[in-house]
Design a protein around this motif. Sequence first.
Motif, short mmCIF file in Angstrom:
data_model
loop_
_atom_site.label_atom_id
_atom_site.label_comp_id
_atom_site.label_asym_id
_atom_site.label_seq_id
_atom_site.Cartn_x
_atom_site.Cartn_y
_atom_site.Cartn_z
N TYR A 360 0.79 -1.13 -0.08
CA TYR A 360 0.06 -0.12 0.07
C TYR A 360 0.80 1.28 -0.11
O TYR A 360 0.58 2.36 -0.70
CB TYR A 360 -0.84 -0.05 1.32
N ARG A 361 1.87 1.27 0.90
CA ARG A 361 2.95 2.38 0.66
C ARG A 361 3.43 2.52 -0.53
O ARG A 361 3.71 3.70 -0.98
CB ARG A 361 3.96 2.21 1.80
N ASP A 362 4.03 1.30 -1.16
CA ASP A 362 4.85 1.46 -2.31
C ASP A 362 4.23 2.01 -3.53
O ASP A 362 4.90 2.48 -4.34
CB ASP A 362 5.52 -0.01 -2.76
N GLN A 363 2.92 1.64 -3.54
CA GLN A 363 2.32 1.91 -4.88
C GLN A 363 2.20 3.57 -4.92
O GLN A 363 2.13 3.94 -6.11
CB GLN A 363 0.92 1.45 -4.97
N ARG A 364 2.52 4.37 -3.93
CA ARG A 364 2.24 5.66 -4.08
C ARG A 364 3.25 6.38 -4.88
O ARG A 364 2.91 7.47 -5.53
CB ARG A 364 2.22 6.38 -2.81
#
Length: 386
Positions: A360-364
């Motif tokens: 979820y964090r990496d997609q940003r």
Amino acid sequence: MDSINKHPLITDEHRNYREKIRSFAEKEIKGIARQLDKENRFSVELTKKMGKIGLLGIQIPRVYGGQELDTLSYIIAVEELARVDGSQSATIAAHNSLGLYPIYKYGTDAQKEKYLPKLVAGDHLWAFGITEPTAGSDAQGVKTKAELQGDKWLINGSKIFITNSASDMSAGVTIQAVTGEKNGKPELSAILVDQDTKGFSRGFITGKLMWRAADTGRLFFQNSVVPSDNLLGEKGQGARIMLETLDGGRLSIAAMGLGLAQGAYEMAKDYAQNRQQFGRSISKFQTVAFKLADMDKKIELARNTLYNACWLKDQGKPFGREAAISKLYCSEVAKEVADEAVQIFGAYGLTDDNDIERFYRDQRILQIGEGTSEILKLVISRHIGI
């Protein structure tokens, strides 16, 4: 895996290559990805393992020690790494698309012979430095200057958010710098800077939301001197080199989005099938089943869009519009799939003991790097004549 391998552009060679990279990612990366993320640690050991299986020279010709594979093979490799860990896929994507490609495409024979064999062997990385405090979406806002003095370039300035630039594995960086003025505008050129250049210093950027196990650096040039022969391409050709490099780089960011979405979807599906509520698995409830169906649909469309762009590139056809569409759409799909995956996990998806939290964090970053979503819409609008 079966649905992926049925894609009409996928050959037996592609299928075998995907299986090879997936097996490596599952065995060598998956088990340590969470810990590396928690420690904010770039792993030299893991990166060298990726180098040993050819991931640091995927498309470079064999004469220089590379694998000489096609664009789709490269994208499959990035996709499969991202399915497990965004940090490792970022390392491979930045090295191949941004590091190696400009040297191979625009380098002299001497430059290729000097740099490429070393950079594909598995022990070194190369970076591409555009971004500065004043130059992000406005790449023309570069302030770093390179002044030609005899047979040397004197470089002063700084770069920020540069992948593969700060670790001991980094052999250097191709920078974009102002080398003069033409028609009242800054003249931009690309210059190769080796890591041991006097006056060149580097530092890690920490405290990142995403890609915490990737090498992201700040670069500083204080009267740094490099040979005039380190000019990449022609003087004043920097903007062209940058734009062409970014077209290819956008395909790899799209692959990261696609792979991340695939990984998040698989985790959510597995959890939904095993999580029991009200006497049955939550996958049997229509609201959850429809979420998973939407994920599958979006991933399928994203894959088709990206693979089509790869085919165009391999056929020597224009692919700038398709690269922009792929990067924009795949990053959006990654965002939507990761978000819905967290929703399926519920509170269990909100702790760093669960891989979906990292996804979820990496997609940003995917909606920002290699051109923000807003800039990509501008690029697409120009391709359609608006």
